[in-house]
Motif scaffolding. Structure first.
Motif, PDB file in Angstrom:
ATOM      1  N   HIS A  44       3.873 -44.107  20.971  1.00 11.70           N
ATOM      2  CA  HIS A  44       2.570 -43.864  21.598  1.00 11.70           C
ATOM      3  C   HIS A  44       1.583 -43.408  20.518  1.00 11.70           C
ATOM      4  O   HIS A  44       1.937 -42.613  19.645  1.00 11.70           O
ATOM      5  CB  HIS A  44       2.692 -42.799  22.695  1.00 11.70           C
ATOM      6  CG  HIS A  44       1.390 -42.484  23.369  1.00 11.70           C
ATOM      7  ND1 HIS A  44       0.753 -43.367  24.218  1.00 11.70           N
ATOM      8  CD2 HIS A  44       0.605 -41.373  23.321  1.00 11.70           C
ATOM      9  CE1 HIS A  44      -0.362 -42.820  24.666  1.00 11.70           C
ATOM     10  NE2 HIS A  44      -0.477 -41.611  24.133  1.00 11.70           N
ATOM     11  N   THR A  45       0.373 -43.920  20.589  1.00 11.65           N
ATOM     12  CA  THR A  45      -0.653 -43.564  19.614  1.00 11.65           C
ATOM     13  C   THR A  45      -1.787 -42.817  20.298  1.00 11.65           C
ATOM     14  O   THR A  45      -2.310 -43.273  21.324  1.00 11.65           O
ATOM     15  CB  THR A  45      -1.215 -44.811  18.905  1.00 11.65           C
ATOM     16  OG1 THR A  45      -0.155 -45.460  18.193  1.00 11.65           O
ATOM     17  CG2 THR A  45      -2.309 -44.422  17.914  1.00 11.65           C
ATOM     18  N   ILE A  46      -2.142 -41.658  19.747  1.00 14.88           N
ATOM     19  CA  ILE A  46      -3.300 -40.900  20.212  1.00 14.88           C
ATOM     20  C   ILE A  46      -4.385 -41.063  19.159  1.00 14.88           C
ATOM     21  O   ILE A  46      -4.214 -40.637  18.013  1.00 14.88           O
ATOM     22  CB  ILE A  46      -2.947 -39.406  20.394  1.00 14.88           C
ATOM     23  CG1 ILE A  46      -1.749 -39.250  21.332  1.00 14.88           C
ATOM     24  CG2 ILE A  46      -4.138 -38.625  20.926  1.00 14.88           C
ATOM     25  CD1 ILE A  46      -1.225 -37.824  21.408  1.00 14.88           C
ATOM     26  N   THR A  47      -5.470 -41.677  19.500  1.00 18.78           N
ATOM     27  CA  THR A  47      -6.493 -41.999  18.517  1.00 18.78           C
ATOM     28  C   THR A  47      -7.780 -41.234  18.797  1.00 18.78           C
ATOM     29  O   THR A  47      -7.931 -40.581  19.827  1.00 18.78           O
ATOM     30  CB  THR A  47      -6.770 -43.509  18.494  1.00 18.78           C
ATOM     31  OG1 THR A  47      -7.585 -43.823  17.356  1.00 18.78           O
ATOM     32  CG2 THR A  47      -7.461 -43.957  19.770  1.00 18.78           C
ATOM     33  N   ASP A  48      -8.699 -41.332  17.839  1.00 19.45           N
ATOM     34  CA  ASP A  48     -10.002 -40.655  17.934  1.00 19.45           C
ATOM     35  C   ASP A  48      -9.854 -39.152  18.157  1.00 19.45           C
ATOM     36  O   ASP A  48     -10.571 -38.532  18.955  1.00 19.45           O
ATOM     37  CB  ASP A  48     -10.850 -41.260  19.052  1.00 19.45           C
ATOM     38  CG  ASP A  48     -11.948 -42.158  18.507  1.00 19.45           C
ATOM     39  OD1 ASP A  48     -12.142 -42.179  17.282  1.00 19.45           O
ATOM     40  OD2 ASP A  48     -12.620 -42.832  19.306  1.00 19.45           O
ATOM     41  N   LEU A  49      -8.911 -38.553  17.446  1.00 15.27           N
ATOM     42  CA  LEU A  49      -8.717 -37.107  17.564  1.00 15.27           C
ATOM     43  C   LEU A  49      -9.935 -36.371  17.014  1.00 15.27           C
ATOM     44  O   LEU A  49     -10.483 -36.740  15.974  1.00 15.27           O
ATOM     45  CB  LEU A  49      -7.467 -36.681  16.789  1.00 15.27           C
ATOM     46  CG  LEU A  49      -6.139 -37.095  17.417  1.00 15.27           C
ATOM     47  CD1 LEU A  49      -4.990 -36.843  16.459  1.00 15.27           C
ATOM     48  CD2 LEU A  49      -5.909 -36.345  18.721  1.00 15.27           C
ATOM     49  N   PRO A  50     -10.391 -35.324  17.688  1.00 15.98           N
ATOM     50  CA  PRO A  50     -11.567 -34.591  17.211  1.00 15.98           C
ATOM     51  C   PRO A  50     -11.231 -33.717  16.004  1.00 15.98           C
ATOM     52  O   PRO A  50     -10.384 -32.818  16.083  1.00 15.98           O
ATOM     53  CB  PRO A  50     -11.964 -33.744  18.423  1.00 15.98           C
ATOM     54  CG  PRO A  50     -10.696 -33.564  19.190  1.00 15.98           C
ATOM     55  CD  PRO A  50      -9.889 -34.811  18.981  1.00 15.98           C
ATOM     56  N   VAL A  51     -11.876 -33.987  14.888  1.00 20.77           N
ATOM     57  CA  VAL A  51     -11.724 -33.209  13.663  1.00 20.77           C
ATOM     58  C   VAL A  51     -13.117 -32.842  13.174  1.00 20.77           C
ATOM     59  O   VAL A  51     -14.043 -33.662  13.233  1.00 20.77           O
ATOM     60  CB  VAL A  51     -10.950 -33.986  12.584  1.00 20.77           C
ATOM     61  CG1 VAL A  51     -10.766 -33.127  11.329  1.00 20.77           C
ATOM     62  CG2 VAL A  51      -9.603 -34.437  13.115  1.00 20.77           C
ATOM     63  N   TYR A  52     -13.271 -31.627  12.688  1.00 18.20           N
ATOM     64  CA  TYR A  52     -14.588 -31.136  12.286  1.00 18.20           C
ATOM     65  C   TYR A  52     -14.576 -30.707  10.820  1.00 18.20           C
ATOM     66  O   TYR A  52     -13.517 -30.621  10.181  1.00 18.20           O
ATOM     67  CB  TYR A  52     -14.994 -29.957  13.175  1.00 18.20           C
ATOM     68  CG  TYR A  52     -15.017 -30.286  14.635  1.00 18.20           C
ATOM     69  CD1 TYR A  52     -16.160 -30.806  15.241  1.00 18.20           C
ATOM     70  CD2 TYR A  52     -13.881 -30.108  15.434  1.00 18.20           C
ATOM     71  CE1 TYR A  52     -16.176 -31.127  16.588  1.00 18.20           C
ATOM     72  CE2 TYR A  52     -13.890 -30.428  16.780  1.00 18.20           C
ATOM     73  CZ  TYR A  52     -15.047 -30.937  17.357  1.00 18.20           C
ATOM     74  OH  TYR A  52     -15.060 -31.259  18.688  1.00 18.20           O
ATOM     75  N   ASN A 446       0.505 -41.009  15.455  1.00 14.63           N
ATOM     76  CA  ASN A 446       1.513 -41.984  15.863  1.00 14.63           C
ATOM     77  C   ASN A 446       2.758 -41.223  16.305  1.00 14.63           C
ATOM     78  O   ASN A 446       3.447 -40.606  15.484  1.00 14.63           O
ATOM     79  CB  ASN A 446       1.838 -42.934  14.716  1.00 14.63           C
ATOM     80  CG  ASN A 446       0.672 -43.850  14.396  1.00 14.63           C
ATOM     81  OD1 ASN A 446      -0.005 -44.345  15.297  1.00 14.63           O
ATOM     82  ND2 ASN A 446       0.411 -44.074  13.119  1.00 14.63           N
ATOM     83  N   LEU A 447       3.028 -41.272  17.601  1.00 17.55           N
ATOM     84  CA  LEU A 447       4.114 -40.497  18.196  1.00 17.55           C
ATOM     85  C   LEU A 447       5.310 -41.389  18.495  1.00 17.55           C
ATOM     86  O   LEU A 447       5.165 -42.430  19.146  1.00 17.55           O
ATOM     87  CB  LEU A 447       3.620 -39.835  19.492  1.00 17.55           C
ATOM     88  CG  LEU A 447       4.585 -38.944  20.248  1.00 17.55           C
ATOM     89  CD1 LEU A 447       4.879 -37.688  19.462  1.00 17.55           C
ATOM     90  CD2 LEU A 447       4.028 -38.599  21.631  1.00 17.55           C
TER      91      LEU A 447
END
Length: 453
Positions: A44-52, A446-447
């Motif tokens: 499973h893919t988690i995309t567009d993670l919020p990073v500042y 990428n999980l």
């Protein structure tokens, strides 16, 4: 004897024939576990993670992996000007030394070895920098002076102790002739001042080495690493008998710092509550701006995935969780400007001082990663163990482990026994841009996981 041997041979041959004809029935248990409950590996893919991009309140500025400190000034877009001053001490070649009743100053010279350089561009390697050397007013100690905001202009004498016109153009050795006023300050040391290092450092607290700041808006400049272990101060004078005499002081590399002043804070966008994530994230080493990510976002996304599949969190086994950051390349920024390796650090004020601690997975997970993949132009961190711990804590009374992490550069050192250690790099200057949310290559996870039934 022969008849018994023949009988035994025939018996073995018969047993072999019968055993070869036997077939094993391995169907026992078939169908007991339904197909939809057999353990499988899922991706499973988690995309567009919020990073500042965040500023830092303070950092430890002693180089734990080297006997060096940093001085110089550099300006690179879009980070602006970064200034560094070296702060260090010298110790006398001998205690209980007496200069006599009326010593006469002849000359004094500080010799330093430059062990490394960082320039904005290759054509800046030999630029001329004006040198300024100051005498400290503040006694150095293992307290808040570890941090870049702790030594200010109020902590050293405003008048330089070097002769006017001293410059440095990037060579391996820097020679700084000193003023007679400072020479006589050394010669004025009493018997009490010279009877121990403790008393000596009350008389001669240390030195601050700096250069003229690179003008804002003018790219260029150079940062220089000075190896304190090779520093030597030579004091020449005439003793009471009029004889030429020399006395020496050596660099005290057990207590040395650097002060860092960055102008990159304008690039920061991290706030409470967090704003809309930007498409670009900025990284600058030392006390500069850093990417910051909250792992709560990733943890919540995984729990939402489990809920959608009607699965319990205790059924989840995380095999791999690769957090990936892609670097941005342009005409003025090359891979050589990026650090060789990054890590995730959390802020900690447990001991009353702000420090940044490396994520525990660095030492417990052999596949943590963190090195720059030059072909893919990205940094990847396997945070599987840490995420598994966060999910467990979330289900058993609340999260106690840190969840907010900053990206810091690291260096690897080895001891005399052959063991290697990963430490924060508090000496090298590096910088660059990373792609953020909404960009062509956002931060993603990428999980790879297994569900237990």
């Amino acid at each position: 004897m022969k008849r018994n041997s023949l009988f035994f041979f025939l018996l073995c041959a018969a047993a072999g024939i019968f055993s070869a004809c036997m077939t094993a029935d391995d169907s026992f248990g078939t169908g007991l576990v339904p197909d939809d409950q057999k353990p499988r590996v899922y991706v499973h893919t988690i995309t567009d993670l919020p990073v500042y991009t965040a500023t830092l309140d303070s950092i430890q500025t002693i180089a734990t992996s080297a006997t060096a400190c940093l001085f110089g000034s550099i300006n690179v877009a879009p980070f602006g000007t970064m200034n560094a001053n070296a702060v260090f001490r010298m110790y006398p070649a001998a205690v209980d030394h007496s200069f006599g009743e009326q010593p006469v100053f002849t000359s004094a010279n500080l010799t330093m070895i430059i062990s490394g350089r960082k320039t904005a561009d290759d054509d800046q390697q030999s630029i001329v920098q004006n040198i300024h050397l100051y005498h400290l007013r503040k006694t150095l100690s293992y307290d808040s002076t570890y941090y870049n905001t702790s030594i200010s202009t109020n902590d050293y004498e405003p008048t330089p102790i070097n002769l006017p016109g001293v410059t440095y153009n990037g060579g391996d050795t820097l020679e700084v002739p000193l003023t007679s006023d400072f020479g006589y300050h050394l010669l004025s040391a009493s018997a009490t001042d010279m009877d121990s290092l403790l008393h000596f450092y009350e008389h001669f607290k240390g030195l601050v080495l700096s250069v003229d700041a690179q003008p804002d808006g003018t790219p260029g400049g150079r940062l220089n690493q000075m190896d304190v272990s090779y520093a030597m101060l030579t004091l020449n004078y005439k003793n009471d008998e009029g004889r030429d005499t020399s006395f020496y002081y050596y660099g005290d590399y057990s207590l040395m710092f650097s002060t860092y002043r960055h102008s990159s804070s304008a690039l920061a966008n991290y706030a409470t509550p967090p704003p809309t994530p930007a498409a670009m994230i900025y990284f600058e080493s030392l006390a500069g701006v850093k990417p910051v990510i909250d792992l709560t976002t990733i943890k919540d996304s995984i729990l939402a995935l489990l809920q959608a599949r009607r699965l319990r969190p205790d059924q989840l086994v995380i095999n791999s969780a690769e957090l990936s950051f892609t670097v941005k390349m342009n005409a003025t920024q090359f891979l050589t400007n990026f650090p060789e390796a990054l890590t995730l650090c959390s802020s900690d004020t447990t001991d009353g001082q702000l420090i940044y601690s490396i994520i525990s997975d660095v030492n417990t997970n052999a596949t943590f990663g963190g090195s720059l993949n030059r072909s893919l132009q990205r940094y990847t961190f396997n945070i599987a163990q840490y995420l598994q711990q966060l999910i467990k804590e979330d289900q058993t009374g609340g999260i106690t482990s840190p969840v907010q992490f900053y990206l810091f550069p690291t260096t690897t050192v080895s001891d005399s026994y052959g063991y290697t250690y990963t430490l924060l790099d508090n000496l090298s200057y590096s910088y660059g841009e990373l792609f953020g949310a909404g960009s062509d290559s956002p931060v993603k996870l990428n999980l790879v996981y297994t569900i237990l039934y």
